[in-house]
Design a protein around this motif. Sequence first.
Motif, PDB file in Angstrom:
ATOM      1  N   SER A  79       0.950  -1.547   0.033  1.00 25.49           N
ATOM      2  CA  SER A  79       0.203  -0.060   0.263  1.00 25.49           C
ATOM      3  C   SER A  79       1.229   0.997  -0.333  1.00 25.49           C
ATOM      4  N   ASP A  83      -0.792   4.798  -0.565  1.00 25.10           N
ATOM      5  CA  ASP A  83      -0.743   5.731   0.498  1.00 25.10           C
ATOM      6  C   ASP A  83       0.124   6.917   0.401  1.00 25.10           C
ATOM      7  N   ASN A  96      -0.839  -1.275  -8.464  1.00 27.51           N
ATOM      8  CA  ASN A  96      -1.283  -2.272  -7.212  1.00 27.51           C
ATOM      9  C   ASN A  96      -2.671  -2.344  -8.839  1.00 27.51           C
ATOM     10  N   TRP A 100      -7.842  -3.936  -6.532  1.00 23.91           N
ATOM     11  CA  TRP A 100      -6.998  -3.587  -5.242  1.00 23.91           C
ATOM     12  C   TRP A 100      -7.336  -2.433  -5.156  1.00 23.91           C
ATOM     13  N   TYR A 104      -9.298   0.363  -2.238  1.00 23.48           N
ATOM     14  CA  TYR A 104      -7.909   0.601  -1.443  1.00 23.48           C
ATOM     15  C   TYR A 104      -9.506   2.413  -1.416  1.00 23.48           C
ATOM     16  N   ASP A 147      -3.874  -9.492   2.341  1.00 26.46           N
ATOM     17  CA  ASP A 147      -4.187  -8.513   1.823  1.00 26.46           C
ATOM     18  C   ASP A 147      -6.157  -9.219   1.499  1.00 26.46           C
TER      19      ASP A 147
END
Length: 276
Positions: A79, A83, A96, A100, A104, A147
């Motif tokens: 992540s 982030d 990603n 996903w 997120y 995840d």
Amino acid sequence: MKKVLSLVLALIAALSLSACGSGSVSSGSASSAGGSASSQPQTIQLGSGGTYADMIEVLAELVADKGYNVEVVLFDSNSGPADACSGGDIDGFIYNHAPWLEQYNKDNGTDFTEVSPLYYGRTALYSANHASLDELPDGSTIAIPNDSTNMENTLLFLQDLGLLELGEKTESFYTILDVVSNPKNIEFVETEISYTARSIEDCDAVVCTGQQIMEAGLDPNDFLAENESKKNYPIGLTVRAEDADSEWAAALDEALHSDEFRTRFDELYKGTLVLY
């Protein structure tokens, strides 16, 4: 005296215009979408990890003559790029896959957008200790990513292989709690996806990407079974929604789909990553 005053005012005006025209345009902002008027290249920071960063180095070469200076920012967690981008520390990332990113966005209130699909990562069941599925012993340990999206995909993959059976979902995504039949009494070892391949010597098998296996110094084409459903998990240039239609994002995306990029991409990844 009036002539002197006029000359002074003209000089001040010229200096003011010169000051406004100097400096570089910051990347990732709405004002930078139309490109920079400065002669300096616009710096764009893209997040990635491991050897996935190699494709960004190729991209940087292809867009340099268009006035863009692309820099790679490396991360060691799944992540990390998202982030950093959500916090405005980088402008985008190539890391990603789309499902996903969708999760997120829901979890974090972000609005990441994939400009267009570029490639998918080949994922398979790998083993350093067994040569076939039939050789997996009773009580095998299999390392899987922890995840939600990748765990669900992995469990569905193992179900397709006949190694387990899933029941009704108890949460939004399948987890190991939803396994209702486990004929080989498999023990699932949950790992952060960036580290799954490193468990291959300690487990009977691992489910991870071919790229991670290559990074571990193993043959990515030597697997027990391949997960064909990964074709539905596209990865591409990801940016904040405000930048999705910017000129810089379009320029980078065009270069990513050029013939030269495709040739060099295949040379780098040798089929572990597959272009659409």
